[in-house]
Design a protein around this motif. Structure first.
Motif, PDB file in Angstrom:
ATOM      1  N   GLY A  79      35.680  90.134 -21.370  1.00 16.45           N
ATOM      2  CA  GLY A  79      34.525  90.784 -21.014  1.00 16.45           C
ATOM      3  C   GLY A  79      33.181  90.914 -22.280  1.00 16.45           C
ATOM      4  N   PRO A 101      25.393  88.262 -19.238  1.00 14.06           N
ATOM      5  CA  PRO A 101      26.710  89.112 -19.612  1.00 14.06           C
ATOM      6  C   PRO A 101      27.526  87.640 -18.897  1.00 14.06           C
ATOM      7  CG  PRO A 101      26.025  88.997 -17.213  1.00 14.06           C
ATOM      8  CD  PRO A 101      24.681  88.622 -18.312  1.00 14.06           C
ATOM      9  N   ASP A 104      29.169  82.599 -16.976  1.00  9.73           N
ATOM     10  CA  ASP A 104      28.008  83.770 -17.727  1.00  9.73           C
ATOM     11  C   ASP A 104      26.972  83.939 -16.527  1.00  9.73           C
ATOM     12  OD1 ASP A 104      26.205  81.838 -17.812  1.00  9.73           O
ATOM     13  OD2 ASP A 104      26.272  81.118 -19.822  1.00  9.73           O
ATOM     14  N   GLY A 105      26.012  85.265 -16.282  1.00  8.87           N
ATOM     15  CA  GLY A 105      25.182  85.209 -15.798  1.00  8.87           C
ATOM     16  C   GLY A 105      24.280  83.961 -14.888  1.00  8.87           C
ATOM     17  N   PHE A 163      27.015  88.600  -7.980  1.00 10.83           N
ATOM     18  CA  PHE A 163      27.497  90.059  -9.328  1.00 10.83           C
ATOM     19  C   PHE A 163      25.850  90.324  -9.538  1.00 10.83           C
ATOM     20  CE2 PHE A 163      30.731  88.118 -11.646  1.00 10.83           C
ATOM     21  CZ  PHE A 163      32.218  87.238 -10.721  1.00 10.83           C
ATOM     22  N   ALA A 218      23.280  93.650 -14.627  1.00 10.24           N
ATOM     23  CA  ALA A 218      24.673  93.980 -15.914  1.00 10.24           C
ATOM     24  C   ALA A 218      23.885  92.897 -16.727  1.00 10.24           C
ATOM     25  CB  ALA A 218      25.968  93.404 -14.697  1.00 10.24           C
ATOM     26  N   TRP A 257      30.219  92.466 -18.430  1.00 10.82           N
ATOM     27  CA  TRP A 257      30.786  91.590 -17.419  1.00 10.82           C
ATOM     28  C   TRP A 257      32.567  92.375 -18.780  1.00 10.82           C
ATOM     29  CZ3 TRP A 257      30.003  85.547 -15.517  1.00 10.82           C
ATOM     30  CH2 TRP A 257      29.018  86.128 -14.957  1.00 10.82           C
ATOM     31  N   GLU A 258      32.566  93.641 -18.462  1.00 14.02           N
ATOM     32  CA  GLU A 258      33.866  94.461 -18.303  1.00 14.02           C
ATOM     33  C   GLU A 258      35.102  94.071 -17.176  1.00 14.02           C
ATOM     34  OE1 GLU A 258      32.555  98.508 -20.879  1.00 14.02           O
ATOM     35  OE2 GLU A 258      31.818  98.464 -18.606  1.00 14.02           O
ATOM     36  N   PRO A 311      37.458  92.075 -16.981  1.00 13.35           N
ATOM     37  CA  PRO A 311      37.532  90.444 -15.845  1.00 13.35           C
ATOM     38  C   PRO A 311      39.122  91.004 -15.598  1.00 13.35           C
ATOM     39  CG  PRO A 311      37.502  89.906 -18.648  1.00 13.35           C
ATOM     40  CD  PRO A 311      37.384  91.752 -18.724  1.00 13.35           C
ATOM     41  N   VAL A 344      35.130  91.059 -11.880  1.00 12.42           N
ATOM     42  CA  VAL A 344      34.869  92.348 -13.181  1.00 12.42           C
ATOM     43  C   VAL A 344      34.010  93.520 -12.384  1.00 12.42           C
ATOM     44  CG1 VAL A 344      34.265  89.913 -14.376  1.00 12.42           C
ATOM     45  CG2 VAL A 344      32.311  90.773 -12.956  1.00 12.42           C
ATOM     46  N   LEU A 353      30.991  95.528 -14.039  1.00 16.24           N
ATOM     47  CA  LEU A 353      29.072  95.188 -13.901  1.00 16.24           C
ATOM     48  C   LEU A 353      28.556  96.271 -14.917  1.00 16.24           C
ATOM     49  CD1 LEU A 353      28.449  94.304 -10.461  1.00 16.24           C
ATOM     50  CD2 LEU A 353      28.937  92.524 -12.568  1.00 16.24           C
ATOM     51  N   THR A 387      31.542  96.214  -8.979  1.00 18.18           N
ATOM     52  CA  THR A 387      31.922  95.861  -9.160  1.00 18.18           C
ATOM     53  C   THR A 387      31.816  93.933  -8.014  1.00 18.18           C
ATOM     54  OG1 THR A 387      33.436  96.532  -8.169  1.00 18.18           O
ATOM     55  CG2 THR A 387      33.883  97.093 -10.571  1.00 18.18           C
TER      56      THR A 387
END
Length: 465
Positions: free
Chosen positions: A161, A169, A190-191, A200, A204, A207-208, A210, A224, A226, A234
């Motif tokens: 992440g 993110p 990615d975001g 998502f 965020a 992203w933690e 994953p 992920v 958020l 999440t």
């Protein structure tokens, strides 16, 4: 070891005997048992001094606590904390792959390894040198943590992440066929990806945790947590994995959305259980009561019940409680009918089927407010109303609406264990909530509706296998 207990204490879900818990880590099947690790402060119910706690089960219902698995090593790469990660079988050696932080980490971890030294996974040797010393250079990465290892195309890969200086993110991917020699293989997603932004959201900045797994239908799912400076919620995406000619992986996105619709679910962790052919999901449910209540109780945090996750034909997530949870049901169920009030224990399992609009009341406040679940097949909704139970987290008290297919019979499963409430609207949506009973609250079941069936079970400790 005895548990710290109060009226809010879950009795049947994984949590340490006392003090702090957060993310589930490294669900792993080994030696005929399920092993589950978690972030843990053994000294206080606060997020600090993070170790790995450890529990195991023969059946996903009866869990044994094994104390500390990993601990910060003075002078080591994890001297300030053993943060989240996973456990893999490395040629017959159970190996933990985790984020280690030092006192100056500023959001950037190293990736560390620890090898099990016994078959019960209670003794671990933490390696003094990380296998990845930090994020790839030149990418302005400001958050880097939570490695997750999986297999694809005959090789072993890892997700990490991340968040970047410009607020984007991402999920980074590594080739780690050799766990001791990692190769950066690019950005998986990615975001800036439009599908990711739709599923998502755009709040965020990182992203933690994953997670990626293949479903029984052959879809791949990316989940992920958020993070916007604090845990947010999440989400998931389904799609297809592609290996490109440059040795990188790409994720072809299909559809996605919120992973859990409740306010008290974070840090998903998945076991791709090859023995049973299913994927099992856990999450962390944090405390939403005032700090003084946590301090008085002496514990904080609990893991959810295990959930089986798959996909529907349209690519949306299919999720149901693991069948083994039925081992916790008392031998004699009760059937609730409209009209009477039925007393409820601290922990129970309800199965509800409605063919027309129906409402269940689960808890009644002295003020007259009620904790209710309304099933409405006509509108395709299941609505949880918990407005009479205010909370310390600033995230609103509006009724929570879970979608179901319109016009069909609605089936709901409600799992309550102390303050932990897990609601499943068929196999289409789930919500995790914390509801803290007050001394003058009345826990009783009342049912209203014309065509509704309710069967309930008190939860009882299972006999160890």
């Amino acid at each position: 070891m005895s548990r710290s207990t109060d009226a809010q204490s879950p009795r049947f879900r994984v949590r340490p005997p006392t003090n702090w818990m957060n993310d589930p880590n490294g669900p792993f099947r080994w030696g005929g048992r399920y092993h589950l690790f978690y972030q843990h402060n053994p000294d206080a119910p606060v997020h600090a001094n993070i170790h790995w706690g450890h529990a195991s089960s023969p059946d996903l219902a009866h869990w044994d606590d094994h104390g500390i698995a990993l601990r910060p090593i003075p002078g080591g790469p994890d001297e300030a904390g053993c943060w989240s990660g996973c456990v893999v079988d490395d040629g017959g050696v159970p190996t933990a792959v985790y984020s280690g932080i030092d006192h100056d980490h500023q959001g950037l971890s190293t990736i560390c390894l620890a090898v099990a030294e016994d078959d019960g996974l209670e003794e671990w040797k933490q390696l003094p040198v990380p296998v990845v010393a930090g994020p790839p250079p030149g990418m302005d990465v400001t958050m880097f943590r939570d490695p997750f290892v999986f297999r694809f195309a005959g090789r072993r890969w890892a997700l990490v992440g991340a968040g970047h200086a410009d607020g984007t993110p991402s999920v980074l991917v590594y080739d780690c066929e050799d766990l001791y020699a990692w190769r950066f293989a690019g950005v998986l997603l990615d975001g800036r990806d439009p599908a990711a932004a739709r599923a998502f959201g755009t709040r965020a900045i990182g992203w933690e945790c994953p997670q990626m797994w293949e479903t029984a239908r052959g879809d791949w799912v990316l989940a992920v947590a958020l993070w916007d400076g604090d845990p947010l919620n999440t989400a998931y995406l389904t799609g297809h994995l592609l290996e490109e000619g440059d040795g990188a992986l790409r994720f072809g996105v299909g559809t996605g959305g919120p992973l859990d619709l409740g306010r008290d679910f974070y840090a998903p962790s998945v076991l791709q259980d090859m023995e049973s052919g299913r994927a099992l999901l856990w999450g962390w449910s944090w405390e939403s009561r005032p700090r003084e209540g946590v301090d008085r109780a002496g514990w904080s945090g609990v893991l959810t019940a295990p959930r089986v996750v798959d996909t529907h034909e349209d690519g949306t997530l299919r999720v149901v409680p693991a069948a083994e949870l039925e081992l916790l049901r008392a031998a004699v169920p009760f059937t609730a009918t409209p009209g009477p009030h039925w007393p409820l224990p601290l922990s129970y399992d309800l199965l509800v089927t409605a063919r027309s609009a129906a409402t269940l009341s689960l808890l009644r406040a002295a003020s007259g407010g009620e904790l209710t679940v309304r099933l409405d097949p006509g509108s395709g909704t299941v609505t949880l109303n918990r407005t009479a139970w205010p909370r310390s987290r600033p995230d609103g008290t509006a009724p929570l609406v879970l979608p179901t297919p319109r016009g069909e019979t609605v089936t709901v499963r409600i799992l309550v264990d102390g303050s932990l409430l897990e609601l499943f609207a068929g196999d289409r949506a789930m919500a995790t909530e914390r509801v803290y009973r007050r001394d003058d609250d009345v826990p009783e079941l009342a049912v209203s509706g014309r065509d509704v069936e309710v069967t309930g079970w008190a939860l009882v400790p299972p006999s160890p296998a």
